[in-house]
Design an enzyme around this catalytic site. Structure first.
Site, PDB file in Angstrom:
ATOM      1  N   GLY A   1      11.158 -11.069  -8.661  1.00 12.29           N
ATOM      2  CA  GLY A   1       9.983 -10.281  -8.293  1.00 12.29           C
ATOM      3  C   GLY A   1       8.814 -11.164  -7.928  1.00 12.29           C
ATOM      4  CG  ASP A   2       5.601 -13.016  -5.468  1.00 12.46           C
ATOM      5  OD1 ASP A   2       5.701 -14.081  -6.101  1.00 12.46           O
ATOM      6  OD2 ASP A   2       4.616 -12.743  -4.758  1.00 12.46           O
ATOM      7  CB  THR A   3       2.679  -9.531  -8.752  1.00 10.13           C
ATOM      8  OG1 THR A   3       3.720  -8.781  -9.373  1.00 10.13           O
ATOM      9  CG2 THR A   3       1.405  -8.688  -8.742  1.00 10.13           C
TER      10      THR A   3
ATOM     11  CB  SER B   1       8.044  -7.451  -3.676  1.00 16.65           C
ATOM     12  OG  SER B   1       7.894  -8.802  -4.078  1.00 16.65           O
TER      13      SER B   1
END
Length: 197
Positions: A80-82, A117
């Site tokens: 994931g990435d933020t 995401s």
């Protein structure tokens, strides 16, 4: 005894969380998942022509890349990435206190987007998805920003803040969207997509 629907659905799967984020680990635990944590280093750069939502998806996929040849039949990898986006500019993780202070000063009194995401990857499948939440900050004083940075040192967080921490309690007047998206993982979409996976 009642069975957690997601845990039951994935009972034969080996879930791997490829993230060092304590928030993502906590979220998966609260969903009732059994999983292991494995981190493989990537250089988090992205093409300059991408829009902020595209950047979030790109980085989640980038973090899955080192695992692609090693996934077994029963493995499901979660990456994931933020990112925090203010006036169409991406605010990443601050490199030091000065940059963190500058980021929070810019966010003060304004609204911004948080885009989280997720990439779900198995040996032969790939799902990717994202969620966007709008965050409205109160005006923050220098004293409040200094206090937060001194006691919480949010240098591992995009935009230099964690919604679940003191700054979120006193500084965020409202959000439009999911709290968990701002925390780092759109849990409603993760649940939905893992149930399909």
């Amino acid at each position: 005894m009642e069975v957690n629907p997601l845990k039951n659905r994935l009972k034969d799967k080996n879930i791997i969380l490829a993230s060092g984020s304590p928030r993502r680990k906590q979220i998966l635990e609260e969903l009732g998942l059994s999983f292991s944590v494995e981190i493989r280093k990537v250089i988090e750069t992205y093409p300059s022509h991408l829009t902020p939502p595209e950047v979030a998806i790109y980085l989640a996929n980038l973090k899955a890349e080192p695992f692609k040849k090693d996934l077994g039949e029963n493995d499901i990898l979660i990456t994931g990435d933020t990112i925090v986006c203010l006036e169409n500019k991406i605010l990443g993780k601050p490199k030091d206190r000065e940059e963190a202070f500058e980021m929070l000063s810019r966010l003060s009194g304004k609204e911004h987007q948080v885009i989280s995401s997720v990439c779900l990857k198995s040996k032969d499948k790939l799902f990717e998805f994202k969620d966007i939440t709008l965050v409205h900050f109160n005006k923050l004083s220098k004293f409040e920003i200094d206090y937060y940075l001194d006691y919480y040192q949010p240098y591992d967080k995009a935009g230099a803040y964690g919604i679940q921490e003191w700054i979120g309690q006193i500084g965020i007047k409202k959000i439009e969207g999911s709290f968990y998206t701002v925390m780092g993982m759109p849990t409603h979409l993760l649940y939905e997509n893992l149930m399909k996976f």
